[in-house]
Design a protein around this motif. Structure first.
Motif, PDB file in Angstrom:
ATOM      1  N   ARG A 123     -28.874  22.870  -0.487  1.00 31.64           N
ATOM      2  CA  ARG A 123     -29.128  23.396  -1.829  1.00 31.64           C
ATOM      3  C   ARG A 123     -28.143  24.522  -2.167  1.00 31.64           C
ATOM      4  N   PRO A 124     -28.031  24.824  -3.467  1.00 30.89           N
ATOM      5  CA  PRO A 124     -27.235  26.000  -3.846  1.00 30.89           C
ATOM      6  C   PRO A 124     -27.907  27.262  -3.337  1.00 30.89           C
ATOM      7  N   ALA A 125     -27.126  28.331  -3.201  1.00 29.26           N
ATOM      8  CA  ALA A 125     -27.671  29.579  -2.659  1.00 29.26           C
ATOM      9  C   ALA A 125     -26.939  30.759  -3.281  1.00 29.26           C
ATOM     10  N   VAL A 126     -27.639  31.888  -3.321  1.00 35.35           N
ATOM     11  CA  VAL A 126     -27.032  33.120  -3.839  1.00 35.35           C
ATOM     12  C   VAL A 126     -27.410  34.303  -2.954  1.00 35.35           C
ATOM     13  N   VAL A 127     -26.430  35.190  -2.770  1.00 35.08           N
ATOM     14  CA  VAL A 127     -26.693  36.515  -2.227  1.00 35.08           C
ATOM     15  C   VAL A 127     -26.991  37.414  -3.423  1.00 35.08           C
ATOM     16  N   MET A 128     -28.105  38.143  -3.369  1.00 31.25           N
ATOM     17  CA  MET A 128     -28.526  38.957  -4.506  1.00 31.25           C
ATOM     18  C   MET A 128     -28.272  40.432  -4.218  1.00 31.25           C
ATOM     19  N   LEU A 129     -27.518  41.066  -5.102  1.00 31.60           N
ATOM     20  CA  LEU A 129     -27.172  42.485  -4.965  1.00 31.60           C
ATOM     21  C   LEU A 129     -28.004  43.297  -5.936  1.00 31.60           C
ATOM     22  N   GLU A 130     -28.743  44.272  -5.426  1.00 30.83           N
ATOM     23  CA  GLU A 130     -29.593  45.095  -6.283  1.00 30.83           C
ATOM     24  C   GLU A 130     -28.773  46.126  -7.052  1.00 30.83           C
ATOM     25  N   GLY A 131     -29.434  46.801  -7.980  1.00 31.65           N
ATOM     26  CA  GLY A 131     -28.781  47.832  -8.767  1.00 31.65           C
ATOM     27  C   GLY A 131     -28.724  49.148  -8.027  1.00 31.65           C
ATOM     28  N   ALA A 132     -28.577  50.238  -8.781  1.00 22.41           N
ATOM     29  CA  ALA A 132     -28.384  51.552  -8.182  1.00 22.41           C
ATOM     30  C   ALA A 132     -29.613  51.995  -7.407  1.00 22.41           C
ATOM     31  N   GLY A 133     -29.378  52.767  -6.367  1.00 20.44           N
ATOM     32  CA  GLY A 133     -30.472  53.293  -5.561  1.00 20.44           C
ATOM     33  C   GLY A 133     -30.764  52.422  -4.361  1.00 20.44           C
ATOM     34  N   ASN A 134     -31.745  52.830  -3.605  1.00 22.02           N
ATOM     35  CA  ASN A 134     -32.169  52.099  -2.406  1.00 22.02           C
ATOM     36  C   ASN A 134     -33.612  51.641  -2.553  1.00 22.02           C
ATOM     37  N   ARG A 135     -33.867  50.882  -3.603  1.00 20.97           N
ATOM     38  CA  ARG A 135     -35.238  50.411  -3.811  1.00 20.97           C
ATOM     39  C   ARG A 135     -35.615  49.305  -2.832  1.00 20.97           C
ATOM     40  N   GLY A 136     -34.610  48.641  -2.267  1.00 21.90           N
ATOM     41  CA  GLY A 136     -34.885  47.631  -1.255  1.00 21.90           C
ATOM     42  C   GLY A 136     -35.074  46.249  -1.844  1.00 21.90           C
ATOM     43  N   ARG A 137     -35.235  45.299  -0.947  1.00 19.64           N
ATOM     44  CA  ARG A 137     -35.294  43.891  -1.360  1.00 19.64           C
ATOM     45  C   ARG A 137     -36.495  43.585  -2.239  1.00 19.64           C
ATOM     46  N   ARG A 138     -37.560  44.398  -2.153  1.00 22.73           N
ATOM     47  CA  ARG A 138     -38.739  44.153  -2.998  1.00 22.73           C
ATOM     48  C   ARG A 138     -38.404  44.269  -4.483  1.00 22.73           C
ATOM     49  N   GLU A 139     -37.374  45.028  -4.811  1.00 22.09           N
ATOM     50  CA  GLU A 139     -36.978  45.197  -6.207  1.00 22.09           C
ATOM     51  C   GLU A 139     -36.562  43.868  -6.847  1.00 22.09           C
ATOM     52  N   LEU A 140     -36.031  42.958  -6.028  1.00 27.07           N
ATOM     53  CA  LEU A 140     -35.549  41.678  -6.535  1.00 27.07           C
ATOM     54  C   LEU A 140     -36.467  40.515  -6.186  1.00 27.07           C
ATOM     55  N   ARG A 141     -37.636  40.809  -5.683  1.00 30.86           N
ATOM     56  CA  ARG A 141     -38.510  39.741  -5.173  1.00 30.86           C
ATOM     57  C   ARG A 141     -38.897  38.747  -6.265  1.00 30.86           C
ATOM     58  N   LEU A 142     -39.289  39.234  -7.444  1.00 28.39           N
ATOM     59  CA  LEU A 142     -39.714  38.318  -8.505  1.00 28.39           C
ATOM     60  C   LEU A 142     -38.580  37.384  -8.915  1.00 28.39           C
ATOM     61  N   ALA A 143     -37.383  37.931  -9.061  1.00 27.15           N
ATOM     62  CA  ALA A 143     -36.237  37.106  -9.440  1.00 27.15           C
ATOM     63  C   ALA A 143     -35.904  36.113  -8.330  1.00 27.15           C
ATOM     64  N   ALA A 144     -35.941  36.573  -7.076  1.00 27.15           N
ATOM     65  CA  ALA A 144     -35.625  35.685  -5.957  1.00 27.15           C
ATOM     66  C   ALA A 144     -36.621  34.533  -5.872  1.00 27.15           C
ATOM     67  N   GLU A 145     -37.897  34.818  -6.083  1.00 28.22           N
ATOM     68  CA  GLU A 145     -38.896  33.757  -6.057  1.00 28.22           C
ATOM     69  C   GLU A 145     -38.676  32.768  -7.191  1.00 28.22           C
ATOM     70  N   ALA A 146     -38.311  33.280  -8.368  1.00 29.43           N
ATOM     71  CA  ALA A 146     -38.062  32.389  -9.507  1.00 29.43           C
ATOM     72  C   ALA A 146     -36.907  31.443  -9.204  1.00 29.43           C
ATOM     73  N   PHE A 147     -35.844  31.945  -8.591  1.00 23.82           N
ATOM     74  CA  PHE A 147     -34.713  31.079  -8.255  1.00 23.82           C
ATOM     75  C   PHE A 147     -35.095  30.083  -7.164  1.00 23.82           C
ATOM     76  N   ALA A 148     -35.825  30.538  -6.151  1.00 23.96           N
ATOM     77  CA  ALA A 148     -36.210  29.641  -5.048  1.00 23.96           C
ATOM     78  C   ALA A 148     -37.101  28.511  -5.553  1.00 23.96           C
ATOM     79  N   ARG A 149     -37.979  28.797  -6.508  1.00 25.74           N
ATOM     80  CA  ARG A 149     -38.820  27.734  -7.078  1.00 25.74           C
ATOM     81  C   ARG A 149     -37.989  26.701  -7.816  1.00 25.74           C
TER      82      ARG A 149
END
Length: 458
Positions: free
Chosen positions: A52-78
């Protein structure tokens, strides 16, 4: 530029844990620049009948961690896209230090991890970057042909300093603020933080990296993005891609969403953790379309922009942070020193100088409260990125209005003290002349300082 010091960390794979909606979540680790170990999560469809296609996801400023992108990552994985989200490094990335080149190489290390997975199609492996992450992602794409496409959300086309200044302007205008405080935040405070070395990568120009990107690009902004200046940023990025000969880009503005393409209930000025139901549909379709043909240049009409971003020139001599620090030290010695010495005199049974004492007390009090209050309020607004300024009255935050009134009172007290000191200097003992002269000097220095910072401007 060659990629050095980055490699995938060989560790036993953590067991895949079932995630909601038929997704699997695998905890992974990999090595970034300088041997820094980065930890992340790979989300993928449970069914892996084909790569399948795949993406590395880079967050915005700060160190909010991977949880910051969880909703978007789940949407893409679905939607059939394997995603890697990871916690940004803390070594070498903090409030006073960052290097987008290092972050780019970290992202490439994550890309190599995805490339090693059996369920990932190397021909459809790309990067997705949000906000500050879109400073690093074009650098990464320009360094490796393993990056097959680049998707950005809320990418900034101007320098971080210009974007920050314009973001302050947007938020203050939304709060109903106008006048000198807007200029203080938008220009003076940003210039001073740059000059003091408190704004890392402030003048980083992202355009040269964009000009070196050869991969297909999907650059997206929310129509209600109040942080990245979508109109100006998209124009800068488009010109850079054209200059580099890349015509395979799609510039898109998504209606009714904010900076990160999430739902907004306040015109883009809030931070709701909700995504639209269709989040990821367009991206998945765009990636699938790359298999058939590279996209031709496509640009949506851009939303309006209130004002162009500012440019920042080197500080003039009178803007030297050291000079302003010296002024603050003078204010402390002059304004706080006067009541302290008066207290010592009373303790020793001595009286002050009656003809000068009243105006001097007012100057010491108003000067000390104004300078201290200004510093506290300025740092508070900077800490909240101008999103919290308090109540606003006649176009000014109430706190700022009070500080302006106190600044005027300080100037009046300075004039009264200086005149009184001059009139009665022969009647005063040398120590009294010295401490009153120092107090008056602090008041005189206060005038240009307060004018520079906008306290004495409308």
């Amino acid at each position: 530029m060659a990629v050095v010091g980055c490699s995938v960390l060989v560790v036993p794979a953590a067991p895949a844990n079932a995630a909601p909606d038929g997704l699997s979540a695998t905890e992974v680790s990999f090595v970034g620049v300088g041997g820094v170990v980065l930890h992340g999560t790979v989300l993928a469809p449970v069914s892996t009948a084909r790569p399948r296609p795949a993406v590395v996801m880079l967050e915005g400023a700060g160190n909010r961690g991977r949880r910051e992108l969880r909703l978007a990552a789940e949407a893409f994985a679905r939607r059939g896209i394997v995603t890697l989200t990871y916690d940004k490094r803390t070594e070498g990335y903090n409030l006073l230090r960052r290097d987008y080149s290092v972050l780019a190489d970290d992202a490439l290390a994550g890309l190599r991890l995805l490339r090693s997975r059996a369920d990932v199609d190397p021909a459809r492996l790309g990067m997705w970057a949000l906000s500050e992450g879109a400073f690093a992602a074009p650098l990464a794409a320009s360094r490796s042909t393993d990056v097959k496409f680049l998707i950005t959300v809320g990418a900034v086309g101007m320098t971080p300093a210009a974007q920050t200044a314009s973001c302050y302007d947007e938020r203050l205008r939304h709060a109903g603020v106008s006048g000198s405080f807007t200029h203080t935040m938008r220009v003076t405070a940003v210039r001073m933080t740059i000059g003091a070395g408190l704004f890392p990568e402030a003048l980083f120009d992202p355009a040269p990296a964009w000009a070196r990107v050869r991969q297909p690009v999907l650059a997206q902004w929310g129509e209600l993005d109040r942080e990245a200046l979508p109109r100006e940023s998209s124009q800068i990025i488009r010109r850079a891609l054209d200059r580099g000969g890349n015509s395979h880009y799609t510039i898109r503005f998504v209606p009714e969403v904010r900076h990160n393409l999430y739902v907004t209930a306040n015109g883009g000025f809030d931070r709701l953790a909700r995504i639209p139901a269709t989040y990821g549909d367009y991206e998945a379709s765009w990636i699938d379309g790359l298999t058939d043909a590279l996209p031709n240049a496509s640009v949506d009409p851009a939303p309006p922009q209130h004002a162009p971003s500012p440019t920042f020139t080197p500080l003039a001599w009178y803007e030297s942070p050291w000079l302003h620090l010296a002024a603050l030290l003078l204010f402390v010695v002059a304004f706080a020193g006067y009541p302290l010495t008066a207290a010592v005199r009373r303790f020793r049974g001595r009286r002050g100088a009656p003809p000068v004492r009243r105006s001097a007390r007012w100057l010491a009090a108003t000067g000390l409260v104004t300078t201290t209050g200004f510093l506290v309020y300025l740092f508070f607004v900077l800490a909240t990125a101008a999103s919290a300024v308090g109540p606003v009255l006649i176009g000014r935050p109430v706190a700022w209005l009070v500080l302006q009134v106190l600044a005027v009172a300080t100037v009046v007290a300075t004039v009264a003290t200086a005149l009184s000191w001059r009139r009665h200097r022969r009647d005063l003992a040398f120590p009294d002349r010295l401490r009153l002269g120092l107090l008056a000097a602090g008041g005189l220095a206060f005038v240009p300082w307060a004018t520079y910072w906008g306290l004495l401007l409308p």
